[in-house]
Design a protein around this motif. Structure first.
Motif, PDB file in Angstrom:
ATOM      1  N   LEU A   8       0.831  -1.200   0.000  1.00 26.00           N
ATOM      2  CA  LEU A   8       0.000   0.000   0.000  1.00 26.00           C
ATOM      3  C   LEU A   8       0.870   1.257   0.000  1.00 26.00           C
ATOM      4  O   LEU A   8       1.803   1.376   0.789  1.00 26.00           O
ATOM      5  N   ILE A   9       0.568   2.171  -0.914  1.00 21.44           N
ATOM      6  CA  ILE A   9       1.263   3.463  -0.937  1.00 21.44           C
ATOM      7  C   ILE A   9       0.290   4.555  -0.508  1.00 21.44           C
ATOM      8  O   ILE A   9      -0.791   4.691  -1.078  1.00 21.44           O
ATOM      9  N   SER A  10       0.651   5.313   0.527  1.00 25.32           N
ATOM     10  CA  SER A  10      -0.186   6.438   0.961  1.00 25.32           C
ATOM     11  C   SER A  10       0.268   7.694   0.241  1.00 25.32           C
ATOM     12  O   SER A  10       1.426   8.078   0.334  1.00 25.32           O
ATOM     13  N   VAL A  11      -0.660   8.292  -0.485  1.00 22.46           N
ATOM     14  CA  VAL A  11      -0.335   9.537  -1.191  1.00 22.46           C
ATOM     15  C   VAL A  11      -0.819  10.707  -0.338  1.00 22.46           C
ATOM     16  O   VAL A  11      -2.018  10.869  -0.124  1.00 22.46           O
ATOM     17  N   ILE A  12       0.118  11.479   0.186  1.00 25.97           N
ATOM     18  CA  ILE A  12      -0.216  12.568   1.102  1.00 25.97           C
ATOM     19  C   ILE A  12      -0.226  13.891   0.339  1.00 25.97           C
ATOM     20  O   ILE A  12       0.785  14.272  -0.266  1.00 25.97           O
ATOM     21  N   VAL A  13      -1.361  14.573   0.349  1.00 21.97           N
ATOM     22  CA  VAL A  13      -1.482  15.798  -0.440  1.00 21.97           C
ATOM     23  C   VAL A  13      -1.920  16.978   0.432  1.00 21.97           C
ATOM     24  O   VAL A  13      -3.092  17.070   0.802  1.00 21.97           O
ATOM     25  N   PRO A  14      -0.995  17.864   0.795  1.00 19.28           N
ATOM     26  CA  PRO A  14      -1.391  19.065   1.535  1.00 19.28           C
ATOM     27  C   PRO A  14      -2.151  19.998   0.603  1.00 19.28           C
ATOM     28  O   PRO A  14      -1.682  20.272  -0.501  1.00 19.28           O
ATOM     29  N   CYS A  15      -3.320  20.461   1.021  1.00 18.46           N
ATOM     30  CA  CYS A  15      -4.115  21.326   0.150  1.00 18.46           C
ATOM     31  C   CYS A  15      -4.527  22.592   0.883  1.00 18.46           C
ATOM     32  O   CYS A  15      -5.197  22.505   1.912  1.00 18.46           O
ATOM     33  N   TYR A  16      -4.153  23.704   0.345  1.00 13.08           N
ATOM     34  CA  TYR A  16      -4.630  24.971   0.891  1.00 13.08           C
ATOM     35  C   TYR A  16      -5.200  25.780  -0.263  1.00 13.08           C
ATOM     36  O   TYR A  16      -4.449  26.189  -1.151  1.00 13.08           O
ATOM     37  N   ASN A  17      -6.491  25.979  -0.283  1.00 20.02           N
ATOM     38  CA  ASN A  17      -7.184  26.660  -1.381  1.00 20.02           C
ATOM     39  C   ASN A  17      -6.823  26.070  -2.741  1.00 20.02           C
ATOM     40  O   ASN A  17      -6.274  26.743  -3.601  1.00 20.02           O
ATOM     41  N   GLU A  18      -7.106  24.795  -2.908  1.00 21.53           N
ATOM     42  CA  GLU A  18      -6.718  24.111  -4.143  1.00 21.53           C
ATOM     43  C   GLU A  18      -7.929  23.575  -4.901  1.00 21.53           C
ATOM     44  O   GLU A  18      -7.822  22.613  -5.636  1.00 21.53           O
ATOM     45  N   GLU A  19      -9.114  24.186  -4.712  1.00 20.39           N
ATOM     46  CA  GLU A  19     -10.318  23.627  -5.356  1.00 20.39           C
ATOM     47  C   GLU A  19     -10.144  23.485  -6.864  1.00 20.39           C
ATOM     48  O   GLU A  19     -10.695  22.599  -7.472  1.00 20.39           O
ATOM     49  N   GLN A  20      -9.349  24.395  -7.454  1.00 17.36           N
ATOM     50  CA  GLN A  20      -9.206  24.356  -8.911  1.00 17.36           C
ATOM     51  C   GLN A  20      -8.291  23.252  -9.396  1.00 17.36           C
ATOM     52  O   GLN A  20      -8.423  22.772 -10.504  1.00 17.36           O
ATOM     53  N   SER A  21      -7.325  22.855  -8.578  1.00 16.99           N
ATOM     54  CA  SER A  21      -6.357  21.878  -9.096  1.00 16.99           C
ATOM     55  C   SER A  21      -6.619  20.449  -8.626  1.00 16.99           C
ATOM     56  O   SER A  21      -6.070  19.511  -9.198  1.00 16.99           O
ATOM     57  N   LEU A  22      -7.465  20.269  -7.607  1.00 15.84           N
ATOM     58  CA  LEU A  22      -7.602  18.932  -7.024  1.00 15.84           C
ATOM     59  C   LEU A  22      -8.069  17.857  -8.004  1.00 15.84           C
ATOM     60  O   LEU A  22      -7.530  16.758  -8.018  1.00 15.84           O
ATOM     61  N   TYR A  23      -9.061  18.197  -8.841  1.00 17.33           N
ATOM     62  CA  TYR A  23      -9.543  17.201  -9.803  1.00 17.33           C
ATOM     63  C   TYR A  23      -8.451  16.790 -10.779  1.00 17.33           C
ATOM     64  O   TYR A  23      -8.262  15.614 -11.061  1.00 17.33           O
ATOM     65  N   TYR A  24      -7.743  17.825 -11.282  1.00 19.71           N
ATOM     66  CA  TYR A  24      -6.629  17.517 -12.193  1.00 19.71           C
ATOM     67  C   TYR A  24      -5.655  16.588 -11.506  1.00 19.71           C
ATOM     68  O   TYR A  24      -5.178  15.606 -12.064  1.00 19.71           O
ATOM     69  N   PHE A  25      -5.346  16.922 -10.266  1.00 19.00           N
ATOM     70  CA  PHE A  25      -4.367  16.123  -9.537  1.00 19.00           C
ATOM     71  C   PHE A  25      -4.854  14.683  -9.411  1.00 19.00           C
ATOM     72  O   PHE A  25      -4.139  13.744  -9.717  1.00 19.00           O
ATOM     73  N   TYR A  26      -6.103  14.532  -8.966  1.00 22.52           N
ATOM     74  CA  TYR A  26      -6.648  13.210  -8.717  1.00 22.52           C
ATOM     75  C   TYR A  26      -6.616  12.366  -9.990  1.00 22.52           C
ATOM     76  O   TYR A  26      -6.232  11.195  -9.970  1.00 22.52           O
ATOM     77  N   GLU A  27      -6.978  12.984 -11.116  1.00 17.56           N
ATOM     78  CA  GLU A  27      -7.003  12.226 -12.362  1.00 17.56           C
ATOM     79  C   GLU A  27      -5.615  11.826 -12.815  1.00 17.56           C
ATOM     80  O   GLU A  27      -5.368  10.688 -13.185  1.00 17.56           O
ATOM     81  N   GLU A  28      -4.713  12.776 -12.741  1.00 25.34           N
ATOM     82  CA  GLU A  28      -3.327  12.501 -13.145  1.00 25.34           C
ATOM     83  C   GLU A  28      -2.725  11.412 -12.254  1.00 25.34           C
ATOM     84  O   GLU A  28      -2.061  10.495 -12.731  1.00 25.34           O
ATOM     85  N   MET A  29      -2.980  11.501 -10.963  1.00 27.21           N
ATOM     86  CA  MET A  29      -2.428  10.524 -10.026  1.00 27.21           C
ATOM     87  C   MET A  29      -3.031   9.142 -10.281  1.00 27.21           C
ATOM     88  O   MET A  29      -2.337   8.138 -10.222  1.00 27.21           O
ATOM     89  N   ASN A  30      -4.326   9.111 -10.614  1.00 28.99           N
ATOM     90  CA  ASN A  30      -4.958   7.831 -10.929  1.00 28.99           C
ATOM     91  C   ASN A  30      -4.345   7.184 -12.161  1.00 28.99           C
ATOM     92  O   ASN A  30      -4.185   5.969 -12.227  1.00 28.99           O
ATOM     93  N   ARG A  31      -4.007   8.020 -13.139  1.00 28.83           N
ATOM     94  CA  ARG A  31      -3.352   7.489 -14.342  1.00 28.83           C
ATOM     95  C   ARG A  31      -2.049   6.816 -13.967  1.00 28.83           C
ATOM     96  O   ARG A  31      -1.715   5.737 -14.459  1.00 28.83           O
ATOM     97  N   THR A  32      -1.291   7.461 -13.060  1.00 29.47           N
ATOM     98  CA  THR A  32      -0.037   6.866 -12.610  1.00 29.47           C
ATOM     99  C   THR A  32      -0.299   5.577 -11.843  1.00 29.47           C
ATOM    100  O   THR A  32       0.418   4.586 -12.008  1.00 29.47           O
ATOM    101  N   ALA A  33      -1.353   5.600 -11.017  1.00 27.15           N
ATOM    102  CA  ALA A  33      -1.665   4.407 -10.227  1.00 27.15           C
ATOM    103  C   ALA A  33      -1.949   3.217 -11.146  1.00 27.15           C
ATOM    104  O   ALA A  33      -1.591   2.079 -10.826  1.00 27.15           O
ATOM    105  N   LEU A  34      -2.560   3.483 -12.303  1.00 24.97           N
ATOM    106  CA  LEU A  34      -2.852   2.401 -13.250  1.00 24.97           C
ATOM    107  C   LEU A  34      -1.571   1.763 -13.791  1.00 24.97           C
ATOM    108  O   LEU A  34      -1.551   0.595 -14.145  1.00 24.97           O
ATOM    109  N   GLN A  35      -0.512   2.578 -13.834  1.00 25.03           N
ATOM    110  CA  GLN A  35       0.770   2.032 -14.308  1.00 25.03           C
ATOM    111  C   GLN A  35       1.448   1.173 -13.251  1.00 25.03           C
ATOM    112  O   GLN A  35       2.478   0.577 -13.501  1.00 25.03           O
ATOM    113  N   MET A  36       0.904   1.184 -12.034  1.00 22.53           N
ATOM    114  CA  MET A  36       1.512   0.409 -10.952  1.00 22.53           C
ATOM    115  C   MET A  36       0.485  -0.588 -10.413  1.00 22.53           C
ATOM    116  O   MET A  36       0.026  -0.481  -9.281  1.00 22.53           O
ATOM    117  N   PRO A  37       0.143  -1.601 -11.243  1.00 23.04           N
ATOM    118  CA  PRO A  37      -0.948  -2.516 -10.869  1.00 23.04           C
ATOM    119  C   PRO A  37      -0.615  -3.385  -9.658  1.00 23.04           C
ATOM    120  O   PRO A  37      -1.514  -3.963  -9.054  1.00 23.04           O
TER     121      PRO A  37
END
Ligand code: UDP
Ligand code: MG
Length: 320
Positions: A8-37
């Motif tokens: 298990l890898i814990s992805v720790i993301v500090p967020c301060y006023n990041e409503e605009q970038s969070l979705y992008y981040f989540y999607e991009e990170m998920n793409r990477t997660a798919l490369q690590m089955p």
């Protein structure tokens, strides 16, 4: 954990006023997660007292995805506190700290993971080799800071080092064993030691939103680093004091002897004023340096918690 082999890898993301970038981040990170089955992931979003809709976005992600967890601070405690909260609530075999603005490219993660699992490193860290897109004056001061820090402190600081870092359990526990209130992560990372592999990349500009770091905030941050990891300013103050005393003693002897031999030399008060002001300035400076350390000790001694969470989905889960 579902399967024994899947780490298990814990992805720790500090967020301060990041409503605009969070979705992008989540999607991009998920793409990477798919490369690590062969890995499982959990996302720990630390809402650092955001004033915009960051928490709402995190809640939406939590509803869609079980792997998303949230810790929300009662106010803004700073990124260092968020990193601490993340590591102490992570249940992964490994943890990685990543900015929410995609300035820490998730694409590097598979390589970093290989370094930690196959090449015998305890952590994989990253540094920017360029600072393009950053105001030149800021880069200049940043470079000067790293040079100074490496000279006056025992821990090694890498120029351009990011907080983007993958670490194993042992490394995480070592970080957690440092209980200090004034947390300067870049220094703490170096202080705990272990073997670290460095990855370099070109600066990426943030995907949305804007930087939380004003010049003044960065200046205070660098002072925190110096006070936290070096006593050299205190030595400089005392050495300077000693030297001044020596000079003064010589001057007194000189004046007394001259008075005894030639007599009647009462002129020269402008130079006296200059000297008084000079010494007064140095005194104030030394007291200021002392005060800086004292204020940190004051905060440390109070033993306040590093953060206060008003919501912690990790804790709730454990209770159930
Ligand atoms: N951040 C935080 N608390 C703060 C300031 C920043 O949690 O008080 C987070 C921010 O949301 C981002 C990361 O720390 O995920 C880095 O911040 P930023 O991008 O503003 O810094 P920069 O990349 O410009 O150095
Ligand atoms: Mg950023």
């Amino acid at each position: 954990m579902e399967s024994k082999e899947k780490k298990l890898i814990s992805v720790i993301v500090p967020c301060y006023n990041e409503e605009q970038s969070l979705y992008y981040f989540y999607e991009e990170m998920n793409r990477t997660a798919l490369q690590m089955p062969d890995n499982l992931f959990e996302y720990l979003f630390i809402d650092d007292g955001s004033k915009d809709g960051t928490l709402t976005v995190i809640h939406e992600l939590m509803e869609k995805d079980e792997a998303v967890k949230c810790i929300s601070f009662s106010r803004n405690f700073g990124k260092e506190a968020a990193i601490y909260a993340g590591i102490s609530n992570a249940s992964g075999d490994y943890a990685v700290v990543m900015d929410a603005d995609l300035q820490d490219p998730p694409g590097l993660l598979p390589k970093m993971y290989r370094a930690v699992t196959e090449e015998g490193y305890d952590s994989a860290a990253t540094r920017r080799v360029s600072r393009k897109g950053e105001p030149p004056i800021r880069s200049l001061f940043a470079r000067a800071f790293y040079r100074l820090m490496n000279r006056i402190s025992d821990v090694e600081l890498m120029d351009g080092a990011r907080d983007y870092r993958l670490m194993n359990r042992q490394y995480m526990d070592a970080l957690l064993s440092l209980k200090e209130y004034n947390r300067f992560s870049k220094g703490l990372f170096g202080w705990v030691g272990f073997r670290t592999k460095w990855f370099e990349y070109e600066n990426v500009e943030r995907v949305a939103g804007e930087t939380k770091w004003s010049f003044w905030k960065l200046f205070k941050y660098s002072l925190d680093g110096i006070v936290g990891f070096s006593s050299t300013p205190l030595y400089i103050a005392s050495v300077l004091g000693t030297v001044m005393c020596g000079v003064a003693a010589l001057a007194i002897i000189f004046i007394v002897v001259r008075q005894l031999i030639f007599g009647g030399s009462a002129d020269g008060w402008p130079s006296m004023v200059c000297i008084l002001m000079f010494i007064g300035g140095i005194l104030l400076l030394a007291i200021g340096v002392l005060g800086l350390y004292l204020s940190k000790i004051y905060l440390e001694v109070k033993g306040r918690p590093i953060y206060i969470a008003k919501e912690n989905s990790v804790k709730n889960e454990k209770k159930e």
